[in-house]
Write a protein that holds these residues in place. Sequence first.
Motif, PDB file in Angstrom:
ATOM      1  N   TYR A   1      -2.763   3.200 -13.661  1.00 58.76           N
ATOM      2  CA  TYR A   1      -1.485   3.864 -13.956  1.00 58.76           C
ATOM      3  C   TYR A   1      -1.433   5.340 -13.536  1.00 58.76           C
ATOM      4  O   TYR A   1      -0.515   6.051 -13.932  1.00 58.76           O
ATOM      5  CB  TYR A   1      -1.188   3.764 -15.464  1.00 58.76           C
ATOM      6  CG  TYR A   1      -1.001   2.338 -15.914  1.00 58.76           C
ATOM      7  CD1 TYR A   1       0.127   1.616 -15.535  1.00 58.76           C
ATOM      8  CD2 TYR A   1      -1.959   1.702 -16.696  1.00 58.76           C
ATOM      9  CE1 TYR A   1       0.297   0.303 -15.934  1.00 58.76           C
ATOM     10  CE2 TYR A   1      -1.801   0.392 -17.104  1.00 58.76           C
ATOM     11  CZ  TYR A   1      -0.667  -0.305 -16.719  1.00 58.76           C
ATOM     12  OH  TYR A   1      -0.502  -1.616 -17.107  1.00 58.76           O
ATOM     13  N   GLU A   2      -2.420   5.778 -12.752  1.00 58.36           N
ATOM     14  CA  GLU A   2      -2.480   7.169 -12.292  1.00 58.36           C
ATOM     15  C   GLU A   2      -2.409   8.152 -13.459  1.00 58.36           C
ATOM     16  O   GLU A   2      -1.771   9.203 -13.385  1.00 58.36           O
ATOM     17  CB  GLU A   2      -1.365   7.461 -11.272  1.00 58.36           C
ATOM     18  CG  GLU A   2      -1.506   6.663  -9.981  1.00 58.36           C
ATOM     19  CD  GLU A   2      -0.501   7.083  -8.934  1.00 58.36           C
ATOM     20  OE1 GLU A   2       0.375   7.922  -9.246  1.00 58.36           O
ATOM     21  OE2 GLU A   2      -0.590   6.579  -7.803  1.00 58.36           O
ATOM     22  N   ILE A   3      -3.066   7.785 -14.533  1.00 55.58           N
ATOM     23  CA  ILE A   3      -3.159   8.654 -15.710  1.00 55.58           C
ATOM     24  C   ILE A   3      -4.376   9.564 -15.540  1.00 55.58           C
ATOM     25  O   ILE A   3      -5.503   9.090 -15.402  1.00 55.58           O
ATOM     26  CB  ILE A   3      -3.292   7.825 -17.001  1.00 55.58           C
ATOM     27  CG1 ILE A   3      -2.034   6.980 -17.226  1.00 55.58           C
ATOM     28  CG2 ILE A   3      -3.548   8.733 -18.204  1.00 55.58           C
ATOM     29  CD1 ILE A   3      -2.154   6.009 -18.394  1.00 55.58           C
ATOM     30  N   LYS A   4      -4.153  10.868 -15.545  1.00 59.57           N
ATOM     31  CA  LYS A   4      -5.231  11.822 -15.342  1.00 59.57           C
ATOM     32  C   LYS A   4      -5.911  12.177 -16.670  1.00 59.57           C
ATOM     33  O   LYS A   4      -5.273  12.194 -17.722  1.00 59.57           O
ATOM     34  CB  LYS A   4      -4.705  13.093 -14.689  1.00 59.57           C
ATOM     35  CG  LYS A   4      -4.125  12.871 -13.295  1.00 59.57           C
ATOM     36  CD  LYS A   4      -3.594  14.178 -12.715  1.00 59.57           C
ATOM     37  CE  LYS A   4      -3.002  13.958 -11.324  1.00 59.57           C
ATOM     38  NZ  LYS A   4      -2.451  15.216 -10.751  1.00 59.57           N
TER      39      LYS A   4
ATOM     40  N   SER B   1      -2.955  13.167 -19.318  1.00 59.58           N
ATOM     41  CA  SER B   1      -1.845  13.972 -18.805  1.00 59.58           C
ATOM     42  C   SER B   1      -0.491  13.447 -19.257  1.00 59.58           C
ATOM     43  O   SER B   1       0.543  14.052 -18.961  1.00 59.58           O
ATOM     44  CB  SER B   1      -1.893  13.975 -17.271  1.00 59.58           C
ATOM     45  OG  SER B   1      -1.831  12.629 -16.771  1.00 59.58           O
ATOM     46  N   GLU B   2      -0.485  12.340 -19.991  1.00 60.56           N
ATOM     47  CA  GLU B   2       0.769  11.657 -20.324  1.00 60.56           C
ATOM     48  C   GLU B   2       1.334  12.094 -21.674  1.00 60.56           C
ATOM     49  O   GLU B   2       0.593  12.435 -22.597  1.00 60.56           O
ATOM     50  CB  GLU B   2       0.553  10.143 -20.349  1.00 60.56           C
ATOM     51  CG  GLU B   2      -0.002   9.580 -19.053  1.00 60.56           C
ATOM     52  CD  GLU B   2       0.904   9.848 -17.872  1.00 60.56           C
ATOM     53  OE1 GLU B   2       2.034   9.336 -17.866  1.00 60.56           O
ATOM     54  OE2 GLU B   2       0.470  10.570 -16.941  1.00 60.56           O
ATOM     55  N   GLU B   3       2.678  12.047 -21.775  1.00 59.45           N
ATOM     56  CA  GLU B   3       3.353  12.330 -23.035  1.00 59.45           C
ATOM     57  C   GLU B   3       3.468  11.073 -23.895  1.00 59.45           C
ATOM     58  O   GLU B   3       3.685  11.157 -25.097  1.00 59.45           O
ATOM     59  CB  GLU B   3       4.750  12.897 -22.765  1.00 59.45           C
ATOM     60  CG  GLU B   3       4.731  14.243 -22.051  1.00 59.45           C
ATOM     61  CD  GLU B   3       6.131  14.785 -21.809  1.00 59.45           C
ATOM     62  OE1 GLU B   3       7.099  14.075 -22.181  1.00 59.45           O
ATOM     63  OE2 GLU B   3       6.270  15.886 -21.267  1.00 59.45           O
ATOM     64  N   ASP B   4       3.341   9.918 -23.267  1.00 62.88           N
ATOM     65  CA  ASP B   4       3.448   8.654 -24.006  1.00 62.88           C
ATOM     66  C   ASP B   4       2.713   7.567 -23.222  1.00 62.88           C
ATOM     67  O   ASP B   4       2.855   7.483 -21.993  1.00 62.88           O
ATOM     68  CB  ASP B   4       4.908   8.255 -24.215  1.00 62.88           C
ATOM     69  CG  ASP B   4       5.047   6.943 -24.962  1.00 62.88           C
ATOM     70  OD1 ASP B   4       4.679   6.898 -26.148  1.00 62.88           O
ATOM     71  OD2 ASP B   4       5.507   5.962 -24.347  1.00 62.88           O
ATOM     72  N   ILE B   5       1.931   6.765 -23.924  1.00 64.75           N
ATOM     73  CA  ILE B   5       1.253   5.622 -23.307  1.00 64.75           C
ATOM     74  C   ILE B   5       1.406   4.424 -24.235  1.00 64.75           C
ATOM     75  O   ILE B   5       0.857   4.424 -25.341  1.00 64.75           O
ATOM     76  CB  ILE B   5      -0.250   5.882 -23.065  1.00 64.75           C
ATOM     77  CG1 ILE B   5      -0.477   7.173 -22.273  1.00 64.75           C
ATOM     78  CG2 ILE B   5      -0.865   4.703 -22.309  1.00 64.75           C
ATOM     79  CD1 ILE B   5      -1.944   7.498 -22.070  1.00 64.75           C
ATOM     80  N   PRO B   6       2.141   3.400 -23.829  1.00 63.35           N
ATOM     81  CA  PRO B   6       2.263   2.204 -24.668  1.00 63.35           C
ATOM     82  C   PRO B   6       0.895   1.574 -24.914  1.00 63.35           C
ATOM     83  O   PRO B   6       0.015   1.596 -24.041  1.00 63.35           O
ATOM     84  CB  PRO B   6       3.158   1.278 -23.830  1.00 63.35           C
ATOM     85  CG  PRO B   6       3.906   2.197 -22.910  1.00 63.35           C
ATOM     86  CD  PRO B   6       2.949   3.310 -22.599  1.00 63.35           C
ATOM     87  N   VAL B   7       0.719   1.021 -26.086  1.00 61.63           N
ATOM     88  CA  VAL B   7      -0.560   0.416 -26.448  1.00 61.63           C
ATOM     89  C   VAL B   7      -0.931  -0.700 -25.469  1.00 61.63           C
ATOM     90  O   VAL B   7      -2.108  -0.869 -25.123  1.00 61.63           O
ATOM     91  CB  VAL B   7      -0.505  -0.124 -27.892  1.00 61.63           C
ATOM     92  CG1 VAL B   7      -1.764  -0.933 -28.208  1.00 61.63           C
ATOM     93  CG2 VAL B   7      -0.363   1.023 -28.882  1.00 61.63           C
TER      94      VAL B   7
ATOM     95  N   ARG C   1      -0.895  18.804 -28.084  1.00 63.46           N
ATOM     96  CA  ARG C   1      -0.404  19.698 -27.036  1.00 63.46           C
ATOM     97  C   ARG C   1       0.572  18.993 -26.103  1.00 63.46           C
ATOM     98  O   ARG C   1       0.610  19.243 -24.892  1.00 63.46           O
ATOM     99  CB  ARG C   1      -1.592  20.262 -26.236  1.00 63.46           C
ATOM    100  CG  ARG C   1      -2.502  21.174 -27.040  1.00 63.46           C
ATOM    101  CD  ARG C   1      -3.610  21.744 -26.163  1.00 63.46           C
ATOM    102  NE  ARG C   1      -4.598  20.739 -25.846  1.00 63.46           N
ATOM    103  CZ  ARG C   1      -5.682  20.489 -26.576  1.00 63.46           C
ATOM    104  NH1 ARG C   1      -5.910  21.184 -27.677  1.00 63.46           N
ATOM    105  NH2 ARG C   1      -6.555  19.570 -26.217  1.00 63.46           N
ATOM    106  N   GLY C   2       1.366  18.078 -26.654  1.00 61.20           N
ATOM    107  CA  GLY C   2       2.347  17.358 -25.856  1.00 61.20           C
ATOM    108  C   GLY C   2       1.768  16.214 -25.046  1.00 61.20           C
ATOM    109  O   GLY C   2       2.482  15.540 -24.311  1.00 61.20           O
TER     110      GLY C   2
END
Length: 406
Positions: A116-119, A135-141, A222-223
């Motif tokens: 998912y290109e999540i850093k 780096s994400e503001e939200d990640i579904p379980v 931190r968001g």
Amino acid sequence: MTELLFYDDNSLTDFEAEIVSIEHDGNRASVILNRTAFYPEGGGQPADRGTIGGQNVIDVRKSNGMVTHTVEIAAGESIDTAGSSVHCSVDFDHRFDYMQQHSGQHIISAAMMRLYEIKTVSVHQGEEYTAIETSEEDIPVQKLLEIEQESNRFVRSGTEIKSIWTDSDGLGDFSLRRPSKHSGSIRIIDIPGIDCVACGGIHLSSTSDAELIKYSHQEKIRGHIRTFWKIGRRAFADYTEKTVIINSLNEFYSARQFELVEKAKAAADSYTELKSGYGKLEEEYSALFASILAAEAEKSSTEYPCPIIKVFDDREKGFISGLLKALTVRTGTGPAFIFNRSGGVLTWAVACPSENQFDFGAFREKMLPLIAGKGGGRAPLWQGAAQNADGLDDLISALNAEYFRN
């Protein structure tokens, strides 16, 4: 500079070294060795533990090429002086745990980026969880469960984890997951086909040594979303603990595992209903008891309006609150002095529907000091706690003298 043995052999536990310098501070000493297998804290990986000369190593730090070991010296014992040779031993169980955490974190971060290109923003390897801030503001379980599956696929692949030294010019030969912030001699951790990143930590020899990776939970910081993971032996220990808990709940609810949530919800709903019904009964009982107290006071006193003085032992807060509520609206009686001794604490309260029948200022000045009472309020209710329960008999005597003059 201290020779770092752990990079050549991450399984080395026992070694001999020469003490370069030693500085004492009470029962602790800062020891620098000419060579060490103790990994110093860095890169999110905690320092190794173990012993130097039989004394416990409680911290290890690296600065300007020198590794300083903080040693706690037991009472009546000592450690060798500078220039002497000393036997050292690394706690490998502690080391291996964090090798699993660190290598497992690389695997998880690689899976996040690939799927998912999540850093990965930061990492913390704690005593219970490995935490990865993303780096994400939200990640579904559901995404995190897919990342867990991909991570365990990497684990099962048994891919060799390689350690390669290079420099700034050689970085271009590697496809790094994130840019390197280092210069000079740079260590690359390469897991072919899975991950490649500059890292100075100690790692496993193969992805299969990570054994198992399990997603636990997440939080917002931190968001960003910070995820928490159980890796290696921690994951198996967590599974064992959960199995024991589930089996106990199975027996308690006489239910199978997939029925537990429904059973627990039903039990919670039943408890809420019973608690509500109990609250109503308690309120009715409190009102009835207030009537009984008033009737008893009227029989025992020629004063009008007659006061109420009552001492309780171990009554619940709900009952006392309901009683005071009923007494604050009751007419035909004077001030009601209510005391409750519960759990080693004495509480006091005065309920009086008519403000002109009770002088709280005088009560606070003359009566409360007898029990070292604190608190206050305003009509129709004053209340607080006392520090001298032994003075309650004196206070009751003073109240009788004040309000029952006949």
